[in-house]
Write a protein that holds these residues in place. Structure first.
Motif, PDB file in Angstrom:
ATOM      1  N   LEU A 145       0.822  -1.207   0.000  1.00  0.00           N
ATOM      2  CA  LEU A 145       0.000   0.000   0.000  1.00  0.00           C
ATOM      3  C   LEU A 145       0.860   1.264   0.000  1.00  0.00           C
ATOM      4  CD1 LEU A 145      -2.752  -1.065   2.560  1.00  0.00           C
ATOM      5  CD2 LEU A 145      -3.033  -0.764   0.101  1.00  0.00           C
ATOM      6  N   GLU A 146       1.942   1.259   0.786  1.00  0.00           N
ATOM      7  CA  GLU A 146       2.819   2.429   0.822  1.00  0.00           C
ATOM      8  C   GLU A 146       3.515   2.639  -0.511  1.00  0.00           C
ATOM      9  OE1 GLU A 146       5.235   1.505   4.188  1.00  0.00           O
ATOM     10  OE2 GLU A 146       4.001   2.700   5.564  1.00  0.00           O
ATOM     11  N   ALA A 147       3.901   1.529  -1.172  1.00  0.00           N
ATOM     12  CA  ALA A 147       4.523   1.641  -2.492  1.00  0.00           C
ATOM     13  C   ALA A 147       3.523   2.206  -3.497  1.00  0.00           C
ATOM     14  CB  ALA A 147       5.023   0.270  -2.946  1.00  0.00           C
ATOM     15  N   GLU A 148       2.271   1.770  -3.378  1.00  0.00           N
ATOM     16  CA  GLU A 148       1.235   2.289  -4.270  1.00  0.00           C
ATOM     17  C   GLU A 148       1.030   3.781  -4.038  1.00  0.00           C
ATOM     18  OE1 GLU A 148      -3.518   1.555  -5.189  1.00  0.00           O
ATOM     19  OE2 GLU A 148      -2.348   0.040  -4.106  1.00  0.00           O
ATOM     20  N   GLN A 149       1.028   4.200  -2.771  1.00  0.00           N
ATOM     21  CA  GLN A 149       0.878   5.616  -2.473  1.00  0.00           C
ATOM     22  C   GLN A 149       2.054   6.427  -3.012  1.00  0.00           C
ATOM     23  OE1 GLN A 149       1.447   7.008   1.580  1.00  0.00           O
ATOM     24  NE2 GLN A 149      -0.468   8.171   1.452  1.00  0.00           N
ATOM     25  N   ALA A 150       3.274   5.910  -2.844  1.00  0.00           N
ATOM     26  CA  ALA A 150       4.458   6.610  -3.358  1.00  0.00           C
ATOM     27  C   ALA A 150       4.395   6.763  -4.873  1.00  0.00           C
ATOM     28  CB  ALA A 150       5.724   5.855  -2.946  1.00  0.00           C
ATOM     29  N   PHE A 206      -1.298  16.259   5.333  1.00  0.00           N
ATOM     30  CA  PHE A 206      -0.592  15.646   6.469  1.00  0.00           C
ATOM     31  C   PHE A 206       0.060  14.326   6.087  1.00  0.00           C
ATOM     32  CE2 PHE A 206       0.351  15.068  10.854  1.00  0.00           C
ATOM     33  CZ  PHE A 206       0.186  13.715  11.109  1.00  0.00           C
ATOM     34  N   LEU A 207      -0.574  13.604   5.147  1.00  0.00           N
ATOM     35  CA  LEU A 207      -0.038  12.310   4.692  1.00  0.00           C
ATOM     36  C   LEU A 207       0.910  12.450   3.507  1.00  0.00           C
ATOM     37  CD1 LEU A 207      -3.321  10.220   4.988  1.00  0.00           C
ATOM     38  CD2 LEU A 207      -1.345  10.140   6.507  1.00  0.00           C
ATOM     39  N   GLY A 208       1.224  13.694   3.078  1.00  0.00           N
ATOM     40  CA  GLY A 208       2.240  13.887   2.043  1.00  0.00           C
ATOM     41  C   GLY A 208       1.722  14.169   0.653  1.00  0.00           C
ATOM     42  N   ASP A 209       0.443  14.502   0.496  1.00  0.00           N
ATOM     43  CA  ASP A 209      -0.117  14.786  -0.822  1.00  0.00           C
ATOM     44  C   ASP A 209       0.287  16.208  -1.234  1.00  0.00           C
ATOM     45  OD1 ASP A 209      -1.755  15.483  -3.003  1.00  0.00           O
ATOM     46  OD2 ASP A 209      -3.310  14.076  -2.367  1.00  0.00           O
ATOM     47  N   TYR A 210       1.161  16.329  -2.250  1.00  0.00           N
ATOM     48  CA  TYR A 210       1.686  17.636  -2.655  1.00  0.00           C
ATOM     49  C   TYR A 210       0.623  18.503  -3.312  1.00  0.00           C
ATOM     50  CZ  TYR A 210       6.293  15.764  -1.640  1.00  0.00           C
ATOM     51  OH  TYR A 210       7.372  15.231  -1.011  1.00  0.00           O
ATOM     52  N   GLU A 211      -0.285  17.904  -4.066  1.00  0.00           N
ATOM     53  CA  GLU A 211      -1.338  18.693  -4.680  1.00  0.00           C
ATOM     54  C   GLU A 211      -2.240  19.319  -3.622  1.00  0.00           C
ATOM     55  OE1 GLU A 211      -3.475  16.441  -7.527  1.00  0.00           O
ATOM     56  OE2 GLU A 211      -1.792  16.276  -8.929  1.00  0.00           O
ATOM     57  N   ALA A 212      -2.548  18.554  -2.562  1.00  0.00           N
ATOM     58  CA  ALA A 212      -3.356  19.100  -1.474  1.00  0.00           C
ATOM     59  C   ALA A 212      -2.637  20.262  -0.798  1.00  0.00           C
ATOM     60  CB  ALA A 212      -3.682  18.012  -0.465  1.00  0.00           C
ATOM     61  N   ARG A 213      -1.319  20.144  -0.627  1.00  0.00           N
ATOM     62  CA  ARG A 213      -0.543  21.240  -0.023  1.00  0.00           C
ATOM     63  C   ARG A 213      -0.605  22.500  -0.895  1.00  0.00           C
ATOM     64  NH1 ARG A 213       4.972  18.029   1.930  1.00  0.00           N
ATOM     65  NH2 ARG A 213       3.943  16.697   3.500  1.00  0.00           N
ATOM     66  N   ASP A 214      -0.517  22.294  -2.228  1.00  0.00           N
ATOM     67  CA  ASP A 214      -0.586  23.452  -3.128  1.00  0.00           C
ATOM     68  C   ASP A 214      -1.930  24.149  -3.022  1.00  0.00           C
ATOM     69  OD1 ASP A 214       1.363  21.844  -5.778  1.00  0.00           O
ATOM     70  OD2 ASP A 214       1.968  22.943  -3.971  1.00  0.00           O
ATOM     71  N   ARG A 215      -3.028  23.362  -2.960  1.00  0.00           N
ATOM     72  CA  ARG A 215      -4.345  23.974  -2.841  1.00  0.00           C
ATOM     73  C   ARG A 215      -4.490  24.740  -1.526  1.00  0.00           C
ATOM     74  NH1 ARG A 215      -5.845  19.147  -5.508  1.00  0.00           N
ATOM     75  NH2 ARG A 215      -6.274  18.092  -3.528  1.00  0.00           N
ATOM     76  N   LEU A 216      -3.960  24.189  -0.449  1.00  0.00           N
ATOM     77  CA  LEU A 216      -4.017  24.889   0.835  1.00  0.00           C
ATOM     78  C   LEU A 216      -3.190  26.176   0.799  1.00  0.00           C
ATOM     79  CD1 LEU A 216      -3.725  21.837   3.276  1.00  0.00           C
ATOM     80  CD2 LEU A 216      -5.741  23.269   2.924  1.00  0.00           C
TER      81      LEU A 216
END
Length: 463
Positions: A66-71, A125-135
């Motif tokens: 699952l972590e590999a899939e997320q990465a 919080f879980l490392g999603d860069y697109e979410a960080r950009d929107r915030l």
């Protein structure tokens, strides 16, 4: 269920598996320190430890996948951001001139509850860069429109809808259970694949041998006879109905419920071994009465020795010497609180004569907790009843030969049923845990119990 939620659930399952594996390893270490071990006991403990180890590996591999899939998803998202053609790529918020009012990142008319914002907070919080950009764009918009307000010294209480609470699901507190210390300590067998009863033949009339009266005269003869000991196969089961919403939108709900059902299954089985009507240990053991209005640990110990003597007297040459004393934790700590200047007349191997036994300092449910002055191992089990006697405040101390307390269990028990169709009309999922077992302490009527007013609720006075 999102990928982040699946990862959180997998981490919870891995932690549970690691804890179970550590318990099996500790039990194996404690077992190896005991005397009169049999190869079967060690082999069974090693197999349980290896099975728990294999479960850790399986959970670890599932989490790694699952972590590999997320990465990979994050990598693709970054790659997509870099490869969008310049003509279509959205310019940064602060790098363009604007006329009029630009559309906000989070629009109240499209998301009145703020669910998109909360999801982005969790994803960032879980490392999603697109979410960080929107915030980040959202904060730039806020500074542009309400800069003077953002400069004020407002605390988190002013932003009840923006300061999102975090739930530490990996640290959830299970309901504490007495579990199965006694069941894990006695002699185990695999339950036969068929039938709802197992039978044991007990020879009740043995043959006879005597001196021959004279040459060519008849020698002694006695016809042997046996009595059948029927042992019922019992079914223990429990269920829980969960809403689909709790499973699909909760974090690790299903694994938490399963863990609770399994632990309650174990507690029920162990309690039946000790307390079940007619066949439980308390109902088949011969009583050794300890009556005292002012009991002390030093006075209790001779009654324990009396009980052990009765165990061996009954078993004779069938005694394995692998005896156990089983007691409630309140009785074990009461015995440890005693202070005295007396010690046994006979010393025992590996035990300091001036002590009333030894405490191994192991935690609850991890095998033998210590030994008595004569070397008898102690199993502490809080399924031992504490509401016995006329005052409903007594417990008991059981003395048994470990090899003559038999427990048959299905190798796969407890089993698990997950039924979705049965509750489909109400969007429910039925979870059932069940297992078959049989037991007996009566192959020989050897068990003893110390009981009486000397075993009322203890007071810790140092005697």
């Amino acid at each position: 269920m999102t990928l982040a939620e699946l990862i959180a659930q997998a981490r919870t399952a891995l932690q549970t598996a690691i804890t179970a594996r550590q318990q099996e390893q500790d039990a194996l270490v404690a077992l190896r320190s005991e005397e009169n071990l049999t190869e079967d006991q060690v082999r069974a403990a090693v197999e349980r430890r290896d099975a728990a180890d294999a479960e850790v590996t399986r959970r670890q591999e599932a989490l790694a996948e699952l972590e590999a899939e997320q990465a990979r998803e994050e990598e693709l998202a970054q790659l997509q951001a870099r490869t969008v053609p310049a003509a279509t790529r959205a310019p940064a918020y602060d790098q363009v001139h604007r006329v009029g009012q630009e559309e906000r990142t989070y629009r109240p008319d499209l998301d009145r509850r703020g669910a998109m914002f909360e999801r982005d907070v969790a994803a960032a919080f879980l490392g999603d860069y697109e979410a960080r950009d929107r915030l980040a764009r959202h904060m730039a918009e806020e500074r542009t429109e309400r800069g003077d307000q953002l400069q004020r010294a407002a605390g988190t209480g002013a932003f009840a809808g923006l300061v999102v609470p975090q739930y530490l699901t990996a640290l959830y507190a299970p309901a504490a259970q007495a579990n199965r210390p006694f069941a894990d300590a006695i002699r185990h067998h695999d339950l036969p694949a068929q039938g709802m009863q197992v039978n044991i033949s007990r020879v009740t009339t043995g043959s006879e041998v005597d001196n021959q009266a004279a040459e060519n005269t008849e020698v002694a003869e006695q016809d042997m006879d046996d009595t059948n000991l029927p042992i019922p196969v019992q079914t223990a089961a429990g269920q829980q109905t969960l809403s689909r919403q709790s499973i699909e939108r909760g974090a690790g709900v299903e694994s938490v419920v399963l863990d609770d059902l399994f632990r309650r299954y174990n507690t029920n089985l162990d309690a039946k071994l000790l307390n079940q009507a007619t066949t439980g240990l308390t109902n088949v053991a011969t009583a050794v009465t300890y009556t005292d209005a002012d009991p002390t640990a030093a006075e209790l110990y001779p009654r324990v020795i009396e009980g052990l003597a009765g165990v061996e007297e009954t078993l004779l040459d069938m005694a394995s010497g692998d005896n156990l004393a089983v007691m409630h934790s309140r009785r074990w700590y009461w015995m440890q609180n005693a202070l005295t200047d007396k010690w046994p007349v006979l010393s025992q191997p590996g035990i300091v004569a001036q002590t009333l036994g030894a405490n191994y300092a192991t935690s609850y449910g991890r095998g033998v907790r210590g030994i008595l002055p004569n070397g008898t191992p102690v199993i502490v089990d809080n399924n031992v009843a504490t509401n016995l006697g006329a005052g409903t405040n007594q417990d008991e101390v059981y003395l048994v030969d470990r090899q003559e307390c038999h427990l048959w269990e299905d190798p796969d028990a407890p089993m698990y049923i997950r039924a979705e169709q049965a509750k489909a009309s109400s969007l429910g999922v039925l979870m059932v845990v069940y297992g078959y077992f049989a037991y007996t302490h009566q192959r020989y009527a050897h068990a003893r119990k110390v009981t009486g007013t000397g075993l009322v609720t203890p007071t810790f006075t140092g005697v």
